[in-house]
Scaffold this motif. Structure first.
Motif, PDB file in Angstrom:
ATOM      1  N   VAL A   1      78.501 101.308  53.217  1.00 26.46           N
ATOM      2  CA  VAL A   1      79.741 101.862  53.761  1.00 26.46           C
ATOM      3  C   VAL A   1      80.310 102.917  52.811  1.00 26.46           C
ATOM      4  O   VAL A   1      80.632 104.037  53.218  1.00 26.46           O
ATOM      5  CB  VAL A   1      80.771 100.751  54.007  1.00 26.46           C
ATOM      6  CG1 VAL A   1      82.120 101.344  54.442  1.00 26.46           C
ATOM      7  CG2 VAL A   1      80.252  99.781  55.062  1.00 26.46           C
TER       8      VAL A   1
ATOM      9  N   ARG B   1      82.053 100.869  64.740  1.00 22.10           N
ATOM     10  CA  ARG B   1      80.702 100.292  64.757  1.00 22.10           C
ATOM     11  C   ARG B   1      80.616  99.055  63.867  1.00 22.10           C
ATOM     12  O   ARG B   1      79.920  98.088  64.188  1.00 22.10           O
ATOM     13  CB  ARG B   1      79.679 101.333  64.294  1.00 22.10           C
ATOM     14  CG  ARG B   1      79.451 102.454  65.289  1.00 22.10           C
ATOM     15  CD  ARG B   1      78.170 103.219  64.983  1.00 22.10           C
ATOM     16  NE  ARG B   1      78.184 103.823  63.658  1.00 22.10           N
ATOM     17  CZ  ARG B   1      78.677 105.030  63.390  1.00 22.10           C
ATOM     18  NH1 ARG B   1      79.246 105.748  64.361  1.00 22.10           N
ATOM     19  NH2 ARG B   1      78.620 105.522  62.174  1.00 22.10           N
ATOM     20  N   LEU B   2      81.333  99.086  62.752  1.00 24.92           N
ATOM     21  CA  LEU B   2      81.313  97.941  61.836  1.00 24.92           C
ATOM     22  C   LEU B   2      81.965  96.713  62.480  1.00 24.92           C
ATOM     23  O   LEU B   2      81.535  95.586  62.246  1.00 24.92           O
ATOM     24  CB  LEU B   2      82.030  98.297  60.534  1.00 24.92           C
ATOM     25  CG  LEU B   2      81.307  99.288  59.615  1.00 24.92           C
ATOM     26  CD1 LEU B   2      82.250  99.780  58.529  1.00 24.92           C
ATOM     27  CD2 LEU B   2      80.073  98.647  58.991  1.00 24.92           C
TER      28      LEU B   2
ATOM     29  N   ASP C   1      81.814  94.597  64.805  1.00 31.47           N
ATOM     30  CA  ASP C   1      80.808  94.234  65.807  1.00 31.47           C
ATOM     31  C   ASP C   1      81.051  92.876  66.463  1.00 31.47           C
ATOM     32  O   ASP C   1      80.168  92.315  67.108  1.00 31.47           O
ATOM     33  CB  ASP C   1      79.421  94.245  65.156  1.00 31.47           C
ATOM     34  CG  ASP C   1      79.340  93.303  63.953  1.00 31.47           C
ATOM     35  OD1 ASP C   1      80.323  92.578  63.687  1.00 31.47           O
ATOM     36  OD2 ASP C   1      78.288  93.295  63.281  1.00 31.47           O
TER      37      ASP C   1
ATOM     38  N   GLY D   1      82.298  91.695  60.283  1.00 31.13           N
ATOM     39  CA  GLY D   1      82.416  93.020  60.866  1.00 31.13           C
ATOM     40  C   GLY D   1      83.869  93.417  61.086  1.00 31.13           C
ATOM     41  O   GLY D   1      84.259  94.561  60.823  1.00 31.13           O
TER      42      GLY D   1
ATOM     43  N   LEU E   1      85.348  94.330  57.656  1.00 29.10           N
ATOM     44  CA  LEU E   1      84.903  95.626  57.157  1.00 29.10           C
ATOM     45  C   LEU E   1      85.513  96.774  57.956  1.00 29.10           C
ATOM     46  O   LEU E   1      85.942  97.788  57.381  1.00 29.10           O
ATOM     47  CB  LEU E   1      83.377  95.719  57.198  1.00 29.10           C
ATOM     48  CG  LEU E   1      82.615  94.923  56.142  1.00 29.10           C
ATOM     49  CD1 LEU E   1      81.111  95.071  56.355  1.00 29.10           C
ATOM     50  CD2 LEU E   1      82.994  95.388  54.741  1.00 29.10           C
ATOM     51  N   GLY E   2      85.562  96.616  59.275  1.00 28.87           N
ATOM     52  CA  GLY E   2      86.158  97.658  60.094  1.00 28.87           C
ATOM     53  C   GLY E   2      87.617  97.897  59.731  1.00 28.87           C
ATOM     54  O   GLY E   2      88.066  99.046  59.613  1.00 28.87           O
TER      55      GLY E   2
END
Length: 307
Positions: free
Chosen positions: A165, A246-247, A249, A254, A257-258
């Protein structure tokens, strides 16, 4: 800085305000640690400047080695007799309490490189050597500590980002543009002070010396570069938002991280407004109000850094 000058100027320098505008969303404990580290950084920058002005090569060399040592072993340097060394130990020791050891190791690596870049700048100043434009731009990314302030975004978001990332081209470009804006806008605002002080490290000074530009042309060139950082960031920001989507998920990791990427990106954007505000509010850059245009009025030329 003498005690009376601290009382008169400290709040007006706005160092902690700058960080408060950049690391929005951080916990109070994290924000305080970052703000204190930032204030330390400015004090260190002034010590470095006074050592160069007075040609104190031995003192600077000793300080450089001590800072490297304090960065590697902060707990062992908390009571160091030089308050600048002890201050770094205290600052990084607090910063290292929030994220895993892998983040701490990266921060150490990045800051060791900053200390060494300050040494290259010191040697240039003693020799009166103005770096070529491309050389200066590469050095500036280190002396402005681009990757340190970017690392601290993760502290603010409460999440260490994986290499995939952090090194994603869009994320890295957005981070770089936010920091280049800050460094070059700083050069623009510092130019009168640094010309008056026979400085050799400023994008405008490199353009004048090596590209043959007039002062007015150099100012226009730096301003153009600053404006291109803004437009470039707005363009790449869309790609980073898509990366965050996309992160996210559907997994717990996810989602984390997003959200962290979005928080980091939002504060990269905040860096533009915070830096702009800081340079027009901080007493560090109100050069026209100084008797000596080369030296801030809160700096004691004779005593600074003697210990």
């Amino acid at each position: 800085m003498p005690a009376d000058k601290v009382a008169e100027y400290a709040d007006g320098l706005c160092y902690t305000d700058l960080m408060a505008g950049y690391y929005l969303g951080a916990s109070e404990e994290v924000l305080q640690a970052i703000a204190d580290y930032s204030a330390w950084f400015f004090v260190w920058d002034d010590r470095h400047d006074r050592d160069a002005v007075h040609g104190r090569a031995a003192q600077w060399r000793r300080l450089r080695f001590r800072l490297h040592a304090a960065l590697d072993a902060p707990a062992a340097h908390l009571r160091h007799p030089d308050p600048l060394v002890a201050g770094l130990a205290d600052s990084v020791g607090r910063l290292f309490a929030f994220l895993p050891g892998t983040w701490n190791a990266r921060f150490r690596r990045h800051f060791h490189a900053v200390i060494d870049a300050y040494d290259r700048e010191f040697r240039n100043r003693l020799q009166g050597r103005v770096p070529l434009v491309d050389e200066y731009l590469a050095l500036r990314r280190l002396t402005f500590a681009h990757w340190i302030w970017t690392d601290l975004l993760e502290l603010s978001a409460g999440c260490e980002l994986p290499d995939a990332v952090r090194k994603h081209p869009s994320f890295r470009k957005a981070a770089l543009l936010s920091q280049e804006f800050a460094a070059w806008y700083n050069d623009l605002c510092s130019l009168p002070k640094e010309i008056a002080g026979d400085e050799v490290h400023n994008l405008g000074i490199s353009l004048i010396t090596h590209e043959g530009l007039t002062l007015e042309e150099a100012v226009d060139d730096v301003r153009r570069r600053v404006e291109e950082c803004i437009s470039g960031f707005i363009d790449v920001e869309k790609d980073v938002l898509r990366l965050a989507d996309r992160l996210a998920d559907g997994t717990v990791r996810g989602k984390e991280l997003g959200a962290a990427v979005r928080a980091c990106l939002a504060n990269m954007r905040n860096w533009f407004s915070s830096v702009y505000w800081f340079h027009h509010e901080s007493g560090r850059y109100t050069v026209d109000s100084w008797d000596d245009r080369s030296t801030p009025p809160y700096v004691n030329n004779e005593a600074a850094g003697e210990k």
